[in-house]
Scaffold this active site. Sequence first.
Site, PDB file in Angstrom:
ATOM      1  N   GLN A  29      18.327   0.062 -14.309  1.00 14.14           N
ATOM      2  CA  GLN A  29      19.035  -1.695 -13.364  1.00 14.14           C
ATOM      3  C   GLN A  29      18.341  -3.168 -14.002  1.00 14.14           C
ATOM      4  OE1 GLN A  29      21.826  -2.037 -11.740  1.00 14.14           O
ATOM      5  NE2 GLN A  29      22.521   0.252 -12.004  1.00 14.14           N
ATOM      6  N   SER A  54       6.160  -0.422 -20.945  1.00 14.15           N
ATOM      7  CA  SER A  54       7.410  -1.107 -20.399  1.00 14.15           C
ATOM      8  C   SER A  54       7.571  -2.877 -21.239  1.00 14.15           C
ATOM      9  CB  SER A  54       8.227  -1.357 -19.345  1.00 14.15           C
ATOM     10  OG  SER A  54       8.859  -0.039 -19.193  1.00 14.15           O
ATOM     11  N   HIS A 109      19.431  -1.197  -4.527  1.00 15.73           N
ATOM     12  CA  HIS A 109      20.143  -0.126  -3.025  1.00 15.73           C
ATOM     13  C   HIS A 109      19.164  -0.284  -1.933  1.00 15.73           C
ATOM     14  CE1 HIS A 109      20.331   3.578  -1.394  1.00 15.73           C
ATOM     15  NE2 HIS A 109      20.049   4.813  -2.201  1.00 15.73           N
TER      16      HIS A 109
END
Length: 342
Positions: A29, A54, A109
Amino acid sequence: MPAKIYTDKDADLGVLKNKTLAVIGFGSQGHAHALNLKDSGMKVIIGLYPKSKSRAVAAEYGFEVMDTADAVQKADVIFVAAPDTKIAEIYEADIAPHLTKGKTLLFSHGFAVHFKTITPPADVNVIMVAPKGPGHIVRRQFVEGKGVPALIAVHQNPGKDAKKIALAWAKGVGGTRAGVFETDFKEETETDLFGEQTVLCGGVSQLVTAAFETLVEAGYQPEMAYFECLHELKLTVDLINESGISGMRFSISETAEYGDLTTGPKIIDASVKKRMKAALKNIQSGKFAKGWIEEANSGGKNFKALRKEGEQHPIEKVGKRLRNLMPWLKKRDIKGAQAAYH
């Protein structure tokens, strides 16, 4: 009364125009939100821990990458795009010390907020923007000029602008192109977990596996069992997705429909619904969340063992061989792609 559907006309990207948006994490996401918001003209920075793989990936995309604490300090809106069980640790170490009045915390979430693994201060907005699809689909649909439907929720609104920020973010990632629905953290969290456990992941995978085993144990070829119980499932799900359950029934043969209507309720019967209710109760009470957090914090030994057991099931070996015989079937190295974002 049907829920209100928010579209592009209901959201103003100008709300975010002069703000710095930090995406904490660059996983499924995280990377999708970051790229879509960047393409929407927003100023996006990426916050990651120092040794994250990342960092290089995000930098290649042209993002300014910094340590999580620095990103939180610099940002007006902070999207916490980390795994549910990691959020508390990241929050306490790098987010909470830099949450000043007027900032906005955003989640995709509600797990950490609803189950109180973190407790945000009262003077910051706490909102949710939850696209109803995995990150790679959120990104792909956006690039194609489309969008994935999304949910928004407001948990805290001291700035009186929380909903506007949520709608603007949803527009920036493409959600308002498809339709945005308002919910709350409790409803989103509990229904999301329930759907995953009983139907979308747990229910489907166990139903398919049990059916495969039943045919193989009865002496049928594993290849036939794979085609009938797994491969063709996509065709049925696509029909349901496009036209609903009745639409799917209209599209199949009358023999298949009769078998559906007469045998289906004997397989998924009242006892299954009873166990579904028990699963929902475990979610609502926090029992599932507590067990999952404890499992993750203790190294995930049982979780990893169950995952490995699933990977070694005969259906996986048969499936891999058969998929290689189907050049038209779109194959993706999901594990490899996800690893690139962690």
